[in-house]
Design a protein around this motif. Structure first.
Motif, PDB file in Angstrom:
ATOM      1  N   LEU A   5      -3.311 138.308  21.842  1.00 32.46           N
ATOM      2  CA  LEU A   5      -2.890 137.525  23.001  1.00 32.46           C
ATOM      3  C   LEU A   5      -3.114 138.374  24.245  1.00 32.46           C
ATOM      4  O   LEU A   5      -2.478 139.408  24.424  1.00 32.46           O
ATOM      5  N   HIS A   6      -4.042 137.934  25.089  1.00 31.19           N
ATOM      6  CA  HIS A   6      -4.431 138.682  26.293  1.00 31.19           C
ATOM      7  C   HIS A   6      -3.931 137.932  27.516  1.00 31.19           C
ATOM      8  O   HIS A   6      -4.289 136.771  27.736  1.00 31.19           O
ATOM      9  N   ILE A   7      -3.116 138.597  28.316  1.00 30.33           N
ATOM     10  CA  ILE A   7      -2.547 137.999  29.522  1.00 30.33           C
ATOM     11  C   ILE A   7      -2.929 138.830  30.735  1.00 30.33           C
ATOM     12  O   ILE A   7      -2.669 140.039  30.778  1.00 30.33           O
ATOM     13  N   ASP A   8      -3.562 138.203  31.714  1.00 37.27           N
ATOM     14  CA  ASP A   8      -3.851 138.826  33.010  1.00 37.27           C
ATOM     15  C   ASP A   8      -2.946 138.200  34.065  1.00 37.27           C
ATOM     16  O   ASP A   8      -2.666 136.991  34.020  1.00 37.27           O
ATOM     17  N   SER A   9      -2.514 139.020  35.039  1.00 42.89           N
ATOM     18  CA  SER A   9      -1.663 138.463  36.097  1.00 42.89           C
ATOM     19  C   SER A   9      -2.070 138.930  37.489  1.00 42.89           C
ATOM     20  O   SER A   9      -1.446 138.537  38.477  1.00 42.89           O
ATOM     21  N   SER A  10      -3.120 139.741  37.592  1.00 43.63           N
ATOM     22  CA  SER A  10      -3.573 140.194  38.905  1.00 43.63           C
ATOM     23  C   SER A  10      -4.122 139.029  39.723  1.00 43.63           C
ATOM     24  O   SER A  10      -4.818 138.155  39.183  1.00 43.63           O
ATOM     25  N   VAL A  11      -3.838 139.036  41.021  1.00 41.47           N
ATOM     26  CA  VAL A  11      -4.385 137.992  41.891  1.00 41.47           C
ATOM     27  C   VAL A  11      -5.840 138.279  42.255  1.00 41.47           C
ATOM     28  O   VAL A  11      -6.525 137.403  42.801  1.00 41.47           O
ATOM     29  N   PHE A  12      -6.310 139.488  41.966  1.00 37.67           N
ATOM     30  CA  PHE A  12      -7.684 139.863  42.295  1.00 37.67           C
ATOM     31  C   PHE A  12      -8.591 139.646  41.095  1.00 37.67           C
ATOM     32  O   PHE A  12      -8.205 139.913  39.959  1.00 37.67           O
ATOM     33  N   PRO A  13      -9.823 139.183  41.322  1.00 35.85           N
ATOM     34  CA  PRO A  13     -10.731 138.884  40.214  1.00 35.85           C
ATOM     35  C   PRO A  13     -11.523 140.108  39.752  1.00 35.85           C
ATOM     36  O   PRO A  13     -11.758 141.039  40.516  1.00 35.85           O
ATOM     37  N   GLY A  14     -11.924 140.085  38.498  1.00 35.87           N
ATOM     38  CA  GLY A  14     -12.879 141.040  37.957  1.00 35.87           C
ATOM     39  C   GLY A  14     -12.668 142.486  38.324  1.00 35.87           C
ATOM     40  O   GLY A  14     -11.573 143.035  38.214  1.00 35.87           O
ATOM     41  N   GLU A  15     -13.759 143.125  38.778  1.00 34.62           N
ATOM     42  CA  GLU A  15     -13.741 144.547  39.088  1.00 34.62           C
ATOM     43  C   GLU A  15     -12.867 144.885  40.295  1.00 34.62           C
ATOM     44  O   GLU A  15     -12.535 146.038  40.521  1.00 34.62           O
ATOM     45  N   ALA A  16     -12.484 143.874  41.072  1.00 37.11           N
ATOM     46  CA  ALA A  16     -11.596 144.115  42.209  1.00 37.11           C
ATOM     47  C   ALA A  16     -10.173 144.423  41.760  1.00 37.11           C
ATOM     48  O   ALA A  16      -9.354 144.891  42.545  1.00 37.11           O
ATOM     49  N   SER A  17      -9.904 144.183  40.498  1.00 36.46           N
ATOM     50  CA  SER A  17      -8.575 144.415  39.935  1.00 36.46           C
ATOM     51  C   SER A  17      -8.630 145.558  38.935  1.00 36.46           C
ATOM     52  O   SER A  17      -9.397 145.510  37.968  1.00 36.46           O
ATOM     53  N   ALA A  18      -7.792 146.574  39.137  1.00 35.86           N
ATOM     54  CA  ALA A  18      -7.740 147.700  38.202  1.00 35.86           C
ATOM     55  C   ALA A  18      -7.205 147.250  36.847  1.00 35.86           C
ATOM     56  O   ALA A  18      -7.738 147.641  35.797  1.00 35.86           O
ATOM     57  N   SER A  19      -6.163 146.422  36.850  1.00 40.34           N
ATOM     58  CA  SER A  19      -5.585 146.011  35.567  1.00 40.34           C
ATOM     59  C   SER A  19      -6.563 145.138  34.781  1.00 40.34           C
ATOM     60  O   SER A  19      -6.694 145.287  33.555  1.00 40.34           O
ATOM     61  N   ARG A  20      -7.281 144.233  35.467  1.00 42.24           N
ATOM     62  CA  ARG A  20      -8.253 143.393  34.767  1.00 42.24           C
ATOM     63  C   ARG A  20      -9.412 144.232  34.218  1.00 42.24           C
ATOM     64  O   ARG A  20      -9.903 143.982  33.106  1.00 42.24           O
ATOM     65  N   SER A  21      -9.860 145.214  34.990  1.00 42.18           N
ATOM     66  CA  SER A  21     -10.986 146.036  34.562  1.00 42.18           C
ATOM     67  C   SER A  21     -10.654 146.817  33.298  1.00 42.18           C
ATOM     68  O   SER A  21     -11.445 146.868  32.348  1.00 42.18           O
ATOM     69  N   VAL A  22      -9.483 147.439  33.286  1.00 41.43           N
ATOM     70  CA  VAL A  22      -9.085 148.228  32.119  1.00 41.43           C
ATOM     71  C   VAL A  22      -8.806 147.311  30.929  1.00 41.43           C
ATOM     72  O   VAL A  22      -9.192 147.609  29.794  1.00 41.43           O
ATOM     73  N   ALA A  23      -8.141 146.178  31.188  1.00 45.62           N
ATOM     74  CA  ALA A  23      -7.865 145.233  30.108  1.00 45.62           C
ATOM     75  C   ALA A  23      -9.161 144.694  29.500  1.00 45.62           C
ATOM     76  O   ALA A  23      -9.243 144.480  28.286  1.00 45.62           O
ATOM     77  N   ALA A  24     -10.174 144.495  30.328  1.00 47.84           N
ATOM     78  CA  ALA A  24     -11.454 143.987  29.829  1.00 47.84           C
ATOM     79  C   ALA A  24     -12.095 144.975  28.862  1.00 47.84           C
ATOM     80  O   ALA A  24     -12.679 144.584  27.845  1.00 47.84           O
ATOM     81  N   VAL A  25     -11.989 146.270  29.160  1.00 47.45           N
ATOM     82  CA  VAL A  25     -12.531 147.294  28.262  1.00 47.45           C
ATOM     83  C   VAL A  25     -11.752 147.309  26.951  1.00 47.45           C
ATOM     84  O   VAL A  25     -12.326 147.391  25.859  1.00 47.45           O
ATOM     85  N   PHE A  26     -10.429 147.220  27.046  1.00 45.46           N
ATOM     86  CA  PHE A  26      -9.593 147.172  25.838  1.00 45.46           C
ATOM     87  C   PHE A  26      -9.985 145.967  24.988  1.00 45.46           C
ATOM     88  O   PHE A  26     -10.208 146.088  23.775  1.00 45.46           O
TER      89      PHE A  26
END
Length: 206
Positions: A5-26
């Motif tokens: 179960l993968h949940i993102d909550s950053s308001v910034f898209p893609g590489e503009a978001s640190a949490s999304r970028s790291v989560a994408a690698v995971f």
């Protein structure tokens, strides 16, 4: 077959978001380890879940409670969780808080025998500055402490954190001298994402 179960909550898209970028690698690493696995994905910024209401709390025949059940069943069906939790104004995004309010149900997901007790949850807790022990803003760290209480204490999940910090350094001239530390933190977080994802065997920590 493992389910993440993968949940993102950053308001910034893609590489503009640190949490999304790291989560994408995971997530990518996890999918490589589990080619037959399933990923349940929720982008809480793009599609927020409803905030909890009195109806959702008290009426089990209501539409609001049906939404809670859908979210709870996703949580219970997952073998592992991946949660992007950036720090906004010292706390988690309100969209993530809304998700938590919906899935915490006393007597089912929380209480003496939480239904998802023991499942591994990796949290990407990104932040613009540093709130580590010994730093001037240590006392303003309300993300990790809160999630340890709610995810670990209430839901009974086995928590692991990846913390990319100083993410504002490239964009804030006053933090320019911290860019090398930001870059080191980012690289460390990306490396940790790979290592921690590989440690999950059939969805659970090896």
């Amino acid at each position: 077959m493992a389910t993440l179960l993968h949940i993102d909550s950053s308001v910034f898209p893609g590489e503009a978001s640190a949490s999304r970028s790291v989560a994408a690698v995971f997530r990518r690493t996890w999918e490589e380890q589990h080619p037959d696995g399933t990923v349940l994905y929720r982008d809480l910024a793009a599609t927020p879940v409803p905030h909890i209401t009195a109806e959702g709390y008290s009426s089990r025949d209501s539409g609001a409670f049906a939404t809670r059940l859908e979210l709870i069943e996703e949580l219970e069906s997952a073998d592992a969780l991946l949660i992007g939790a950036p720090m906004y104004n010292y706390a988690i995004p309100s969209t993530l808080k809304a998700w938590l309010d919906n899935v915490i149900l006393l007597g089912r997901t929380s209480g003496e025998t939480p239904s998802s007790k023991g499942k591994p949850a990796t949290v990407i807790a990104s932040r613009g500055g540093s709130y580590a022990p010994g730093t001037p803003r240590e006392g303003f760290e309300f993300v990790r402490n809160y999630l340890e209480a709610v995810l670990g204490g209430s839901l009974g999940l086995e928590l692991d954190f990846i913390v990319p910090e100083l993410t504002m350094a490239p964009r804030n001239p006053a933090m320019a001298q911290l860019i090398p530390l930001y870059e080191a933190s980012r690289e460390r977080a990306l490396e940790e994402a790979v290592v921690k994802a590989k440690r999950l065997l059939d969805g659970r920590a090896s």
